[in-house]
Design a protein around this motif. Structure first.
Motif, short mmCIF file in Angstrom:
data_model
loop_
_atom_site.label_atom_id
_atom_site.label_comp_id
_atom_site.label_asym_id
_atom_site.label_seq_id
_atom_site.Cartn_x
_atom_site.Cartn_y
_atom_site.Cartn_z
N LYS A 119 1.14 5.94 -4.75
CA LYS A 119 0.92 7.34 -4.42
C LYS A 119 -0.24 7.89 -5.25
CE LYS A 119 4.76 6.92 -2.08
NZ LYS A 119 4.71 6.66 -0.62
N GLU A 133 0.83 -1.21 0.00
CA GLU A 133 0.00 0.00 0.00
C GLU A 133 0.86 1.26 0.00
OE1 GLU A 133 -3.23 2.14 3.02
OE2 GLU A 133 -2.76 0.01 3.22
N ARG A 134 1.99 1.21 0.70
CA ARG A 134 2.87 2.39 0.81
C ARG A 134 3.53 2.74 -0.52
NH1 ARG A 134 6.68 0.77 5.72
NH2 ARG A 134 6.53 -1.20 4.57
N ASP A 135 3.58 1.77 -1.44
CA ASP A 135 4.24 2.01 -2.73
C ASP A 135 3.38 2.81 -3.70
OD1 ASP A 135 6.48 0.53 -1.93
OD2 ASP A 135 5.56 -1.36 -2.57
#
Length: 468
Positions: free
Chosen positions: A381, A377-379
């Motif tokens: 944007k 999920e953090r990858d």
């Protein structure tokens, strides 16, 4: 645990070279062209294996001691144009240290190389290479993959309003025509966009000698691939089940993407069962024609009713029509949130799950492409672009319905937008029957909204006001 040797809807990478079978002759053809011209333009249909041929075929062959102008050592820079062709090209030179002997990246190189290109123009790459640590010590291979980005990512990159595409192509063309530099270039582009390269005159001067169109794989090579990858893992096929598939794929390059996905699914389901697969068992996963359709259906039916609605909204948000009769399947992530109305976390999870099943057919494109793999999920944007590929390889029933409804919505919307514009300019009148009845019926539909209209430039609220 046995590793699946097939990539499904993902391309083969350099690390997959041992499982990349059947394109040995094509690799040799590419080597001949690139040795003679320093440039090869590889063309083929979407999903025909262009990227795989370069990454898992050509590059390993070069690294295995192929003699170039600077000897047998090779450094490789891989990029795709994306929406910022020059910045992404420079990023590819810096992020893996392609121009450094220690192969370490240096963030300071990015600004330096960008300034050189801005100052030197089409001589920029030559200048960068001549002043690098690898000059005359290593050959430099530049791979610009998916050149169709220059045309297919409209409206996010507009070739007619930017000079980045022209500068990139002029720089590469000038570079390969310079005898004293050991720089070689590989371009890949989908067949349907090859004619668009005519606009770049410098490339046209040398492209005719350097173009290679990816050919069908012979039935013998497909049979060999099946034998080496399936039989060693105790999967066998009845002749009447596999021979028709081999024949179809060897005669139609467009089926290669289906074939890879079918092989991936069959391996997942039957590996180490020590059995001969029948036609019926192959058809359980959809066969060569419907394997991708079946996977979409399985994915859809595994969801709750709420999740199915969200998935439909996501799929509809990708469909974007243009006035020229063209269509694209690319949206910026933050726009998908607005258009679909799906909560951000749910959307991220759904896209990651889809990528897990359907690979790079759900393609994340960074504004400045770093080369990092999208895994969590953090990858992802808000500025990322999400492209949906390989539409021609599937004909899933629900997607066809949604596509037809979106086409009808767009056609009516565009028609009423034109009427609204004429009315406000004094060249048109208010609607009367039967046009008014048609407009009112369209107005009542729930498949369009103010959020839906964000896909297009027309003034939605003015159109609704005009109809009312």
């Amino acid at each position: 645990m046995i590793t699946n040797p097939f990539k499904g809807l993902n391309p083969y990478s350099e690390q997959d070279q041992d499982n990349f079978i059947g394109r040995e002759e094509e690799v040799e053809y590419l080597l001949q062209i690139i040795q003679k011209n320093k440039l090869v333009t590889l063309t083929g249909m979407s999903g025909s294996g262009k990227t795989s041929l370069v990454l898992a075929g050509l590059i390993p062959r070069l690294r295995n001691g192929f003699l170039g102008q600077a000897g047998k050592e090779w450094s490789v820079s891989y990029c795709r144009p994306g929406i910022a062709p020059i910045e992404n090209f420079v990023q590819s030179l810096t992020h893996n240290g392609a121009l450094r002997m220690d192969k370490k990246s240096n963030t300071e190189d990015f600004e330096q190389y960008l300034n050189i290109i801005e100052t030197k123009g089409n001589l920029g790459l030559i200048d960068i290479y001549k002043n690098s640590e690898i000059f005359n010590k290593k050959n430099l291979l530049i791979v610009v993959d998916q050149m169709e980005d220059l045309f297919s990512l409209d409206p996010y990159f507009k070739a007619d309003k930017s000079n980045q595409d022209e500068l990139l192509i002029e720089m590469l063309s000038r570079t390969v025509k310079t005898a004293e530099t050991a720089i070689y270039v590989v371009l890949t582009v989908q067949t349907e966009y090859v004619s668009r390269l005519i606009d770049y005159s410098r490339l046209q001067e040398i492209r005719s000698k350097s173009q290679y169109s990816l050919q069908n794989i012979s039935s013998k090579k497909i049979a060999l691939m099946i034998k080496r990858q399936f039989n060693k893992n105790k999967i066998y096929f009845n002749d009447d089940a596999i021979n028709p598939i081999i024949e179809k794929v060897s005669n139609d390059n467009s089926l290669l993407i289906n074939f890879q996905f079918l092989c991936f699914r069959l391996f997942e389901k039957f590996s180490n069962q020590n059995k001969n697969l029948s036609k019926e068992e192959i058809n359980e996963v959809g066969g060569i024609k419907d394997c991708i359709n079946f996977a979409y259906e399985d994915f859809f039916q595994s969801k709750s009713e709420e999740e199915k609605i969200a998935f439909e909204k996501l799929m509809r948000s990708f469909i974007l029509f243009k006035e020229e009769g063209m269509e694209t399947r690319c949206q910026q992530f933050k726009n998908i949130v607005i258009i679909s109305g799906i909560e951000t976390k749910q959307l991220v999870n759904m896209l990651l799950e889809l990528r897990g099943v359907f690979g790079s057919s759900f393609d994340f494109i960074e504004p400045l492409i770093s080369g990092r793999e999208i895994k969590t999920e953090r990858d992802i944007k808000s500025t990322h672009y999400v492209s949906m590929k390989y539409q021609r390889a599937r004909s899933w029933k629900y997607e066809k319905v949604w596509h037809e409804e979106e086409q009808e919505n767009y056609d009516k919307y565009h028609e009423f937008a034109s009427m609204t514009k004429k009315f406000h300019s004094g060249d048109g009148s208010l609607l009367i029957s039967p046009e008014l009845d048609i407009a009112v019926d369209w107005r009542k539909k729930t498949s369009h909204s103010l959020e839906w209209s964000k896909k297009y430039d027309e003034p939605y609220l003015k159109i609704i006001e005009y109809i009312d």
